[in-house]
Scaffold this motif. Structure first.
Motif, PDB file in Angstrom:
ATOM      1  N   GLU A 147      -5.142  -2.054  17.129  1.00 27.18           N
ATOM      2  CA  GLU A 147      -5.904  -2.436  18.324  1.00 27.18           C
ATOM      3  C   GLU A 147      -6.317  -1.157  19.055  1.00 27.18           C
ATOM      4  O   GLU A 147      -5.531  -0.565  19.801  1.00 27.18           O
ATOM      5  CB  GLU A 147      -5.065  -3.344  19.214  1.00 27.18           C
ATOM      6  CG  GLU A 147      -4.735  -4.684  18.546  1.00 27.18           C
ATOM      7  CD  GLU A 147      -3.821  -5.553  19.392  1.00 27.18           C
ATOM      8  OE1 GLU A 147      -3.461  -5.112  20.509  1.00 27.18           O
ATOM      9  OE2 GLU A 147      -3.471  -6.661  18.951  1.00 27.18           O
ATOM     10  N   LYS A 180      -9.600   1.027  21.174  1.00 29.55           N
ATOM     11  CA  LYS A 180     -10.915   1.034  21.806  1.00 29.55           C
ATOM     12  C   LYS A 180     -11.849   1.971  21.057  1.00 29.55           C
ATOM     13  O   LYS A 180     -13.046   1.741  20.969  1.00 29.55           O
ATOM     14  CB  LYS A 180     -10.785   1.465  23.266  1.00 29.55           C
ATOM     15  CG  LYS A 180      -9.984   0.501  24.126  1.00 29.55           C
ATOM     16  CD  LYS A 180      -9.860   1.016  25.559  1.00 29.55           C
ATOM     17  CE  LYS A 180      -9.027   0.069  26.408  1.00 29.55           C
ATOM     18  NZ  LYS A 180      -8.849   0.597  27.786  1.00 29.55           N
ATOM     19  N   ALA A 209      -0.707   2.509  19.238  1.00 28.43           N
ATOM     20  CA  ALA A 209      -1.496   1.278  19.371  1.00 28.43           C
ATOM     21  C   ALA A 209      -0.599   0.151  19.876  1.00 28.43           C
ATOM     22  O   ALA A 209       0.594   0.084  19.552  1.00 28.43           O
ATOM     23  CB  ALA A 209      -2.121   0.906  18.033  1.00 28.43           C
ATOM     24  N   ASP A 210      -1.171  -0.756  20.694  1.00 29.42           N
ATOM     25  CA  ASP A 210      -0.368  -1.817  21.309  1.00 29.42           C
ATOM     26  C   ASP A 210       0.342  -2.689  20.293  1.00 29.42           C
ATOM     27  O   ASP A 210       1.491  -3.093  20.492  1.00 29.42           O
ATOM     28  CB  ASP A 210      -1.259  -2.692  22.206  1.00 29.42           C
ATOM     29  CG  ASP A 210      -1.747  -1.943  23.436  1.00 29.42           C
ATOM     30  OD1 ASP A 210      -1.127  -0.917  23.784  1.00 29.42           O
ATOM     31  OD2 ASP A 210      -2.746  -2.376  24.037  1.00 29.42           O
ATOM     32  N   ASN A 211      -0.323  -2.982  19.173  1.00 30.98           N
ATOM     33  CA  ASN A 211       0.266  -3.933  18.232  1.00 30.98           C
ATOM     34  C   ASN A 211       1.288  -3.294  17.289  1.00 30.98           C
ATOM     35  O   ASN A 211       1.857  -3.963  16.439  1.00 30.98           O
ATOM     36  CB  ASN A 211      -0.825  -4.640  17.415  1.00 30.98           C
ATOM     37  CG  ASN A 211      -1.728  -3.667  16.675  1.00 30.98           C
ATOM     38  OD1 ASN A 211      -1.964  -2.560  17.127  1.00 30.98           O
ATOM     39  ND2 ASN A 211      -2.222  -4.101  15.522  1.00 30.98           N
TER      40      ASN A 211
END
Length: 466
Positions: free
Chosen positions: A405, A407, A419-421
């Motif tokens: 995830e 940008k 990354a967030d995930n």
């Protein structure tokens, strides 16, 4: 002071995140505000010249004592004031740095009190003005100074000072603070460099040289294992001629144990070779002397010298995680590739990519219908990639899993980024930043993409070869 509209929650400037036009516009506004301030200050030419002279001499002189002398000379020449400078040694203790008089009768140390405070104070014909730090760089000091104060500038006699004189002295000492702050940082940086140079010598003596002896021990162990093989063979030969079945069985067991010892030896030795190469590459003396990674570029057989040792190193760990090496995701070509690169650093680039694949690979279904956890690696020569007659070589490691995830695909290569995930997985966020540093040092580029059912991390280097 830093404009609050351009700082984050910690008071740090975020202008580096803006584009050039935004930064220029900000500086235009700050200059206009400064011009207005100086109109309000209405400093006469003598005071303006004094500030300019202070900046000139502050850049000219060396040593903290000479800098203090410059600072104390300005109030004496302009206003006939004698002065002393106290520097904050720790959060609570001020130490006398210098006096403008030949014989200084001031106390050697002071603590926070009604005179040494965060605001200018007049006490018993003495003016005490705090020396302000530059908050932008407080994190580079030995400790965060309370109230952003580096010290106290004391002056006397001050009864005859006008409000304008006090304003000028306050603005002057603000400039003293910023200059002093940078001098402290430079001194710490010099100490840091001296320490690093000493550390490099200690590393060579206490780490690299002793590590070389391990190779001698491994060679001795290898000869002992070879002797064990020979003795085992002789024993089995004798047993086959005269020993009962039980002895032959035990002899065969001895042979299997010997083979297992050799296999363990080969695995340990392989890890030793790789770790030694990484250690010697990262602790290369020139890195520390020049303050950056320095390449040691030589011709390398990409498959034999880099990929095969790394695959041997990771194969068992991949097996333990149920990860299969499958070139259906796109794989290495058959041809032998020889190119010029820093073998140690590029090996660590692939090591980081394989380490990430080990942690983040997830089950997926391949185009041929098989389901599982898969990785692949490979390379491809790109004709005229960097310019006409200057090809590139694109190398990659791909592993099955959900897309990251992001940008922007390049943010994964920033220091500390997670990354967030995948934030629940262990990691420091330094590995891909290291990859980017090494690749860019080779004159190459890094990238990330999600292709179908896999995450692919790739880099492109100039294809240099003899």
């Amino acid at each position: 002071m830093t404009d609050p509209d351009w700082t984050d929650s910690d008071g740090n400037s975020n202008l580096h995140d803006q584009d050039d036009s935004t930064r220029v516009q900000y500086m235009v506004e700050r200059i206009q505000a400064k011009l207005h301030d100086y109109e309000v200050y209405d400093f006469p030419m003598s005071e303006v010249r004094a500030l300019n002279i202070f900046f000139d001499l502050a850049q000219e002189v060396r040593g903290r004592e000479m800098f203090y002398a410059v600072c104390m000379a300005i109030p004496r020449i302009l206003l006939g004031l004698e002065s002393s400078i106290y520097i904050l040694e720790d959060e609570d203790t001020f130490v006398l740095g210098g006096c403008s008089t030949g014989r200084c009768d001031r106390e050697a140390t002071r603590t926070w009190d009604h005179e040494f405070s965060e605001h200018p104070v007049i006490s018993d014909n003495h003016l005490f003005i705090p020396i302000q730090s530059n908050p932008e760089y407080n994190d580079m000091l030995p400790f965060v100074p309370p109230h952003n104060i580096l010290g106290i500038f004391e002056m006397h006699p001050c009864r005859a000072l006008s409000e304008h004189d006090r304003l000028f002295l306050t603005k002057f000492i603000n400039r003293v603070g910023f200059q002093l702050h940078h001098r402290i940082i430079r001194a710490r940086n010099r100490e840091h460099i001296r320490f690093i140079k000493s550390l490099v010598q200690d590393i060579g003596h206490n780490v690299i040289v002793p590590n070389m002896y391990f190779k001698l021990y491994f060679n001795r162990l290898k000869r002992q294992i070879e002797q064990l093989h020979l003795v085992t063979t002789d024993i089995l030969s004798l047993m086959s001629e005269c020993a009962p079945q039980k002895c032959t069985t035990e002899g065969n067991r001895l042979a299997r144990i010997t083979a297992g010892i050799e296999a363990q030896y080969q695995e340990i030795y392989s890890h030793y070779e790789t770790t030694s190469m990484f250690l010697e590459t990262l602790l290369r003396r020139r890195h520390f002397e020049e303050g950056r990674y320095v390449l040691d570029k030589r011709e390398v057989n990409l498959s034999k010298t880099i990929m095969e040792p790394l695959l041997d190193r990771f194969r068992q760990r991949f097996d333990e995680r149920g990860i299969q090496i499958n070139l259906a995701l796109g794989g290495a070509p058959d041809q032998t590739i020889r190119l010029i690169m820093d073998r140690g650093l590029i090996s660590q680039v692939f090591d980081n990519l394989f380490s990430n694949a080990l942690k983040y690979t997830e089950p997926s279904t391949l185009p041929d219908g098989r389901r599982g956890k898969f990785i692949s690696y490979g390379w491809q020569i790109l004709k005229d990639y960097f310019s006409p007659n200057k090809p590139g070589i694109r190398m990659w490691v791909a592993s099955t899993g959900k897309p990251l995830e992001l940008k922007n695909s390049m943010e994964v290569f920033k220091p500390g980024f997670r990354a967030d995930n995948v934030a629940h997985k262990s990691g420091t966020g330094r590995g891909l930043y290291f990859v980017r540093q090494v690749v860019e040092l080779h004159g190459g580029q890094v990238g990330y993409s999600h292709t179908g059912n896999s995450n692919e991390f790739y880099f492109i280097l100039p294809f240099e070869h003899t």
